[in-house]
Design an enzyme around this catalytic site. Structure first.
Site, PDB file in Angstrom:
ATOM      1  N   GLU A 181      65.723  -9.740 -22.984  1.00 15.07           N
ATOM      2  CA  GLU A 181      64.540 -10.282 -22.308  1.00 15.07           C
ATOM      3  C   GLU A 181      63.543 -10.765 -23.343  1.00 15.07           C
ATOM      4  OE1 GLU A 181      60.964  -8.945 -19.200  1.00 15.07           O
ATOM      5  OE2 GLU A 181      62.522  -7.509 -19.787  1.00 15.07           O
TER       6      GLU A 181
ATOM      7  N   ASN B 292      60.162 -14.179 -18.047  1.00 15.62           N
ATOM      8  CA  ASN B 292      59.328 -13.829 -16.897  1.00 15.62           C
ATOM      9  C   ASN B 292      58.652 -15.065 -16.333  1.00 15.62           C
ATOM     10  OD1 ASN B 292      59.286 -10.713 -16.704  1.00 15.62           O
ATOM     11  ND2 ASN B 292      59.017 -11.127 -18.893  1.00 15.62           N
TER      12      ASN B 292
ATOM     13  N   GLU C 108      62.881 -13.825 -14.247  1.00 13.74           N
ATOM     14  CA  GLU C 108      62.423 -12.643 -13.530  1.00 13.74           C
ATOM     15  C   GLU C 108      61.082 -12.932 -12.863  1.00 13.74           C
ATOM     16  OE1 GLU C 108      62.303  -9.342 -16.181  1.00 13.74           O
ATOM     17  OE2 GLU C 108      64.340  -9.660 -16.947  1.00 13.74           O
TER      18      GLU C 108
ATOM     19  N   ASP D  20      61.706  -8.616 -10.415  1.00 22.14           N
ATOM     20  CA  ASP D  20      61.191  -7.678 -11.414  1.00 22.14           C
ATOM     21  C   ASP D  20      60.304  -6.632 -10.745  1.00 22.14           C
ATOM     22  OD1 ASP D  20      60.874  -6.633 -13.913  1.00 22.14           O
ATOM     23  OD2 ASP D  20      59.434  -8.125 -14.608  1.00 22.14           O
TER      24      ASP D  20
ATOM     25  N   GLU E 159      64.856  -0.417 -15.618  1.00 23.93           N
ATOM     26  CA  GLU E 159      63.908  -0.518 -16.726  1.00 23.93           C
ATOM     27  C   GLU E 159      63.397   0.873 -17.101  1.00 23.93           C
ATOM     28  OE1 GLU E 159      61.519  -4.527 -16.520  1.00 23.93           O
ATOM     29  OE2 GLU E 159      61.294  -3.480 -14.621  1.00 23.93           O
TER      30      GLU E 159
END
Length: 388
Positions: A168, A226, A258, A288, A344
């Protein structure tokens, strides 16, 4: 914050009558965010929940996370169970709950709210706010022009094999005066000044540079970025992503985007269409912070997402029965919808072991791998220190 101009005006007059003269007011959460981003920290947020509750909740989470407000008082008639639930959300955001004022606002009630805040300020030591003011628009624009915003890369792992399953891209600002800044220090400002697309484009290009370096060494990797839901309201960014992939000769499967769960309610038609365009290009889409927002099972079935990212807050107490029930039910939901599930916040070996025992396949967190600058990440991939 109140979308009724008459009530807003009356509230401002009442505050001034009580000796409060430094007042910011807005009719919606977006306007309030912009005012606070430009003016700095406020003591108290007076928030009317009679309008869009979801927008108010997002706003409270934002000011609390960024340390831009110390306390909140709610306005409007509210059922006790709603009051309790919103109070918990405000407290989790780091805000002090002062109470609820009915409409129309009574001067004596407002005075009690102010006294309660002043009294609690004397009793409790309030943690100093490191950056009481968000970066100015000029500073953010300068930082973007100077290339100070950098992508750091955090690996994602297959928990069963301990192999790298992707990474990420996380935004960092290498500020010449303040040093390395995290998103909590600048993301609200970037959003408020409508510079989020420009920042993302720079991070995407840095991601492409990393992917090209990997390709030259015979490696490939899925990179996640993101996206804020507001970025999907127009076609320009989607077209930029499509052209970027073509110029670098990468398939859409190379990228994953995300979107936070909180941003998925009441999506306009254009946003839904652009989500579909990304998916049809081959890009993966992840929800997310799943589990702490406001989405619904209907949305999960209607929108073209193929991955869930369970928020790390939900697995901290891995040994508790409620955590086990929540994780196993999410595993079953993801499987039923043919979606990948990523956990996560894997911050310890016990959490990793617990997740494996519950059937989780993919994870991300400091115990597994921390975010790294691009060059360090490339070197790490050559001989990764894999979790055991």
């Amino acid at each position: 914050m109140d979308d009724q101009s008459f009530q807003l005006g009356e509230l401002v007059k009442a505050l001034e009558q009580l000796g409060v003269n430094d007042i910011l007011h807005a009719s919606n959460s977006e306007g309030a965010m912009l005012h606070i981003a430009r003016s700095g920290c406020v003591d108290i947020v007076l928030c009317d929940f009679s309008g869009s509750a979801v927008n108010c909740l997002e706003f409270l989470a934002w000011v609390g996370k960024c340390g831009l407000a110390r306390a909140v008082a709610l306005c409007g008639d509210m059922k006790p169970e709603l009051h309790r639930a919103i109070e918990q959300i405000a407290c989790r955001s780091g805000l002090q709950m002062l109470g609820v004022m009915s409409s129309p606002t009574q001067l004596c009630t407002l005075q009690q709210i102010l006294r309660r805040y002043n009294r609690q300020r004397l009793v409790y030591e309030i943690e100093p706010i490191l950056h009481s003011r968000l970066p100015s628009e000029a500073d953010v624009r300068r930082g973007l022009a100077q290339g100070e915003f950098k992508a750091w890369f955090q690996p994602k792992f297959d928990l069963r094999t301990a192999e790298v399953a992707g990474a990420e891209a996380l935004a960092r600002w290498q500020h010449p005066v303040k040093g390395l800044l995290l998103p909590k220090d600048f993301l609200a400002a970037v959003l408020a000044y409508d510079l989020i697309d420009e920042m993302l484009k720079q991070l995407l290009q840095q991601g492409m540079n990393l992917l090209n370096a990997l390709r030259r060494s015979g490696q490939s990797l899925e990179l996640a970025f993101n996206l804020h839901a507001s970025q999907l309201a127009h076609n320009d960014l989607i077209e930029h992503i499509e052209q970027l992939l073509k110029r670098n000769n990468f398939p859409g499967e190379t990228l994953l985007f995300e979107v936070a769960e909180n941003g998925l309610l009441d999506l306009p038609r254009t946003t839904r269409e652009n989500l579909l365009r990304l998916r049809m290009m081959g890009c993966s889409l992840a929800i997310d912070d799943f589990g702490i927002g406001f989405s619904s099972l209907t949305l999960l079935c209607q929108l073209p997402f193929n991955q869930l990212k369970l928020d790390g807050q939900l697995v901290r107490s891995i040994e508790e029965e409620c955590t086990h029930a929540m994780v196993t039910s999410t595993v079953a939901l993801a499987r039923a919808l043919s979606m990948t599930l990523v956990i996560e916040g894997v911050s310890s070996q016990s959490i990793r072991d617990g997740l494996l025992s519950m059937g989780c396949s993919f994870g991300q967190g400091f115990h597994l791998g921390r975010p790294m600058e691009a060059q360090r990440f490339l070197r790490w991939l050559q001989a990764p220190e894999l979790p055991t």
